[in-house]
Scaffold this motif. Structure first.
Motif, short mmCIF file in Angstrom:
data_model
loop_
_atom_site.label_atom_id
_atom_site.label_comp_id
_atom_site.label_asym_id
_atom_site.label_seq_id
_atom_site.Cartn_x
_atom_site.Cartn_y
_atom_site.Cartn_z
N LYS A 196 -10.64 19.28 19.09
CA LYS A 196 -10.39 18.95 17.69
C LYS A 196 -11.70 19.01 16.93
CE LYS A 196 -8.55 15.31 14.69
NZ LYS A 196 -7.96 13.95 14.65
N GLU A 227 -15.28 16.06 12.05
CA GLU A 227 -14.95 15.84 10.65
C GLU A 227 -16.18 15.98 9.76
OE1 GLU A 227 -12.98 12.10 10.24
OE2 GLU A 227 -11.44 12.55 11.74
N ASN A 232 -3.35 12.33 7.74
CA ASN A 232 -4.64 11.65 7.73
C ASN A 232 -5.64 12.56 7.02
OD1 ASN A 232 -6.95 10.18 8.17
ND2 ASN A 232 -6.97 10.44 10.39
N SER A 250 -8.55 12.18 6.07
CA SER A 250 -9.94 12.17 6.51
C SER A 250 -10.23 13.30 7.49
CB SER A 250 -10.28 10.82 7.16
OG SER A 250 -9.52 10.63 8.34
N THR A 251 -9.18 13.85 8.08
CA THR A 251 -9.34 14.98 9.00
C THR A 251 -9.16 16.32 8.31
OG1 THR A 251 -6.98 14.97 9.60
CG2 THR A 251 -8.43 13.52 10.86
N ASP A 273 -7.57 23.54 7.74
CA ASP A 273 -6.89 22.30 8.14
C ASP A 273 -5.51 22.17 7.51
OD1 ASP A 273 -9.17 21.09 9.64
OD2 ASP A 273 -10.11 21.11 7.67
#
Length: 865
Positions: A423, A426, A719, A721-722, A786
């Motif tokens: 993953k 960030e 989410n 923030s990702t 993303d």
């Protein structure tokens, strides 16, 4: 129905009637003799006509009183006229039933008297089943409850033979019992429970109230009553086989009531036989013969009665509607009822829609996925790695082999994941380091490591923030540019920048700190995966080259164009490549050139510098700054494009020439470069919806701010923030990107080549974007976004090409755990959902309203074996 079936008689019942009648007559004659011996006065057998009328009137009043007691079971809105109307609709059925009742019981003197007088004899018939509803008084077979007027008229024929001295309270009581029997008969009563209770009480009273309170007469007639009660039980059993759904207790009470009422009827009949003292055995035989004849007629009328029942049923229902609805409502009821749009759908429409959905998705569900078998492997870009097309190129002098060469049909294979993929890290940490196994390339670290492009550190790739011209960091270099030309004013006057030959895009990555968006691009060349590094870091970039065609951006949209050792020969072939930058620069925009020809004195560099100086002067560019950066030991030159056409018109030589008037500076898709300059525009832009552009901005922003705030940010379980790299696959005014402006994301606004050209408006808002044809592959590396947002783009694409390769391209663009949000028609949503499921994607949300739908899905790491 039960009314017709229970009227049948056989030879055994006929013989029973004859025997019973003979026995009754014999007993009656004996009683007459005893009575004449003990009585001093003989009552005449025949009553006078006046007496008959008097008795009739009394019975009518008595029956009317009884009807008032029973009428509470009729609805409050039902009037006497309504009941009379109901009686008229079933007159033929009632007439036949009344005629049958009086003939079976032998209450008429002869068979010709009834048609002559026009009167109906409706004495008790224990074998006749009747049921009435508890609301409208309508019978089971469609018959209607009789009114007091009908009962009074019908009772006149029989009650006229009752003895005067035997009337009194007993006469009134018997009239009440007669009324109850006509309304209920032997069939189970279907009134409410209160009415049933009253009838049970009446039955008990009738058992003890025989005519004249003559106990011996009651005892002698008990056998006859029991015989009639047995027939009544048989009739009740027949009704149960037909399907009556009364409770067992109600059936028992009804049978007992009918038996008691039949006993009273027999008492009345015996009294009449006593009064007929002048009749002889011949008269009895005549009555018996008449009964047999009527029984045969009743058997012949069974079929006719069934038809009457059906007709009466329909008429009774129609009459009930007339009673409950006013004229206007009844008229509306006759009209055809149509559903409103969206309220109810038909089975045909539902089935048709389902068949269409299944047909459109059948090929998807049966698709067998496979990995792409290409040399590029996990870095496959279909339009840049088309080896077959590249081999056929005649020349590569102008970097043709770095340009787009798309296959005729988009691939339907899946790009594999690099081994050990994780993953992504960030933002903002990702600007400084990324996972090595996500972009497992080290060649650039070897070649450019000393310039602080990228370094390898264990399982990370580290980005010190340097570049060829800014080894000591991009921020110092950015500030040095503004010091050299304060009017650049990062984030204020200069909001959108184009970085040519970006490397790993550290320049654009640090301009975020100055509130400036940078579109970075570089070719897919020997600088291995430089654009992929940029996107993995969370910095906007595309794979492109300045070759033979225009860049996929509109004209006059960039505030600043930057080139730091970008290795582009600006001065050759009439300055064609530099003229492409002139097309992209805004009027008054700046070109920042940081390269060795600016500050080195070697011959090759000096020749380039001299050629650039002459070219920029002929283009009316003004060099506003030339400075030396002591920290990085580099120099730069800053040029400014004119803000109007004055210089162009005053040039002594038309070289480079002005482009022809029909040459649109915004036409870029597969348009070859030309060595000419476009005149500067003088008219303000007009919105795509026919409104001034600022008004369009406001409406578009309000719409998407509401959608993002109420749905995307909180309603989908994302989410944020990702989320860093976002693409709007169909952007109109960039409202979606503007709604996300306060978040730590950037949005690549894509305007499809078959949509209205609003990309210049997007740049005007301080955003950026690109033209693209979604029937082809996008110019970026795999796993670089993303979130992808598709607002009614797939339904448009489907008109030009297949949906499946486009979704495969979406799979290529998205990172594992990346999200796709689709707003489109329900048919498209269903089709895309099926494709996503076949790829083992996670369905986060689906929503549909009328013909529109919303889909949110998340890509997984699944790859076919």
């Amino acid at each position: 129905m039960a009314l017709g079936r229970n009227q049948r008689f056989d030879s055994r019942s006929s013989s029973s009637y004859c025997s019973t009648a003979t026995l009754v007559v014999f007993v009656a004659l004996c009683l007459v003799g005893v009575w004449m011996m003990t009585s001093s006065t003989v009552v005449p057998i025949e009553l006078s006509s006046s007496g008959k009328s008097e008795v009739t009137d009394e019975n009518s009043e008595t029956v009317a009183k009884s009807f008032d007691d029973i009428s509470r079971v009729v609805p409050e809105d039902t009037t006497q006229q309504d009941i009379q109307s109901k009686r008229d609709t079933t007159s033929s059925k009632t007439t036949s039933e009344d005629s049958k009742d009086q003939n079976v019981l032998g209450n008429s003197e002869d068979s010709t008297a009834e048609p002559t007088n026009g009167e109906k004899d409706d004495s008790l018939d224990t074998t006749k089943p009747q049921t009435y509803s508890d609301e409208s008084g309508t019978g089971e077979g469609g018959e209607v409850a009789k009114t007091a007027e009908d009962i009074a008229t019908e009772s006149g024929g029989n009650d006229s033979r009752v003895q005067k001295d035997g009337q009194g309270s007993n006469t009134e009581h018997n009239s009440n019992e007669t009324m109850n029997t006509e309304l209920g008969g032997n069939k189970e009563q279907n009134f409410d429970r209160g009415t049933s209770s009253e009838k049970n009480n009446n039955s008990e009273q009738g058992s003890n109230g025989i005519i004249g309170n003559d106990q011996p007469l009651a005892n002698k007639d008990k056998n006859s009553a029991e015989s009639q009660s047995e027939q009544s039980d048989n009739a009740n059993n027949s009704e149960e086989t037909v399907g009556d759904e009364q409770e067992p207790e109600s059936e028992k009470n009804s049978s007992e009531t009918s038996s008691d009422e039949q006993q009273q009827s027999d008492d009345l009949k015996n009294s009449e036989q006593v009064e007929k003292s002048d009749d002889d055995d011949a008269k009895v035989e005549k009555d018996q013969g008449w009964i047999k004849e009527k029984v045969e007629q009743n058997q012949d009328m069974e079929a006719e009665k069934a038809n009457v029942e059906n007709k009466s049923d329909s008429q009774a229902k129609d009459q009930a509607v007339n009673d409950l609805l006013p004229d206007g409502a009844q008229a509306d009821l006759l009209n055809e009822t149509n559903t409103q749009n969206g309220a109810w759908s038909t089975q045909a429409a539902e089935s048709r829609n389902e068949n269409e959905v299944q047909a459109s998705s059948s090929t998807v569900t049966q698709h067998s996925w496979k990995l792409c078998n290409v040399t590029a492997g996990s870095d496959y870009i279909p339009c840049l790695d088309n080896e077959e097309a590249i081999k056929k190129l005649r020349s590569t002098k102008h970097f043709e082999h770095r340009e787009r060469h798309c296959p005729k049909e988009g691939p339907d294979c899946l790009v594999p994941l690099p081994k050990g993929y994780r993953k992504p890290i960030e933002w903002p940490t990702s600007r400084d380091k990324i996972w090595y196994y996500n972009v497992p390339h080290t060649q650039l670290a070897v070649v450019k490591g000393h310039q602080n492009w990228v370094k390898v550190s264990g399982e990370y790739l580290i980005f010190p923030g340097g570049g060829t011209q800014f080894k000591n960091g991009a921020l110092h270099y950015i500030d040095f540019i503004q010091e050299s030309m304060p009017d650049i004013a990062w984030g204020k006057r200069s909001r959108v920048v184009l970085d040519v030959g970006c490397g790993v895009a550290s320049f654009g990555g640090y301009l975020f700190d100055r509130d400036t968006l940078t579109m970075s691009f570089a070719p897919k060349d020997e600088h291995e995966a430089q654009v992929q590094f940029a996107l993995e870091r969370g910095i906007p970039a595309i794979s492109a080259v300045m070759g033979t065609t225009r860049l996929p951006f509109p004209g006059g949209v960039f505030d600043v164009i930057h080139c730091a050792r970008c290795r582009v020969p600006w001065h050759i072939e009439g300055g064609m490549l530099l003229l492409e930058l002139n097309r992209l620069l805004r009027p008054g925009g700046y070109f920042v050139w940081s390269a060795t020809p600016v500050y080195r004195k070697v011959q090759a560099d000096q020749e380039i510098w001299n050629a650039m100086s002459a070219l920029t002067k002929s283009m009316c560019w003004e060099m506003v700054a030339k400075r030396w950066d002591a920290l990085n030991e580099v120099g730069l030159a800053i040029y400014r494009k004119p803000s109007n056409n004055t210089c162009y018109e005053s040039r002594k030589q038309n070289n480079p020439p002005i482009c022809q008037e029909h040459d649109d500076p915004n036409a870029v898709w597969n348009i070859r470069l030309q060595a000419c300059m476009h005149k500067l525009p003088s008219d303000p832009a007009v919105g795509v919806y026919g409104k001034p552009t600022p008004e369009d901005f406001q409406e578009d922003y309000k719409h998407w701010k509401k959608v993002v705030g109420s749905s995307y940010l909180n309603g989908m379980g994302i989410n944020w923030s990702t989320v860093r790299n976002v693409m709007d696959m169909r952007s109109v005014y960039g409202g979606f990107a503007a709604a996300l402006r306060d978040m730590k994301v950037w949005v690549m606004n894509v305007v499809s080549i078959d949509s209205q050209d609003t990309l210049p408006v997007i740049y005007e808002r301080g955003l950026f974007g690109i033209y693209h044809d979604w029937c082809e592959s996008f110019s970026t590396y795999p796993r670089t976004y993303d979130l992808l947002h598709a607002d009614h783009i797939f339904s448009r694409i489907k008109k030009r090409c297949k949906i499946l390769p486009v979704f495969v391209e979406v799979d290529r663009l998205l990172r594992p755990e990346g999200k796709l949000i689709v707003r489109d028609t329900k048919e498209i949503i269903n089709e895309l959902e099926e494709i996503a499921r076949s790829l083992s994607w996670e369905i986060r949300m689906t929503f549909a309203k009328e013909s529109e739908g919303l889909l949110c899905v998340q890509k997984t790491k699944w790859r076919p074996n």
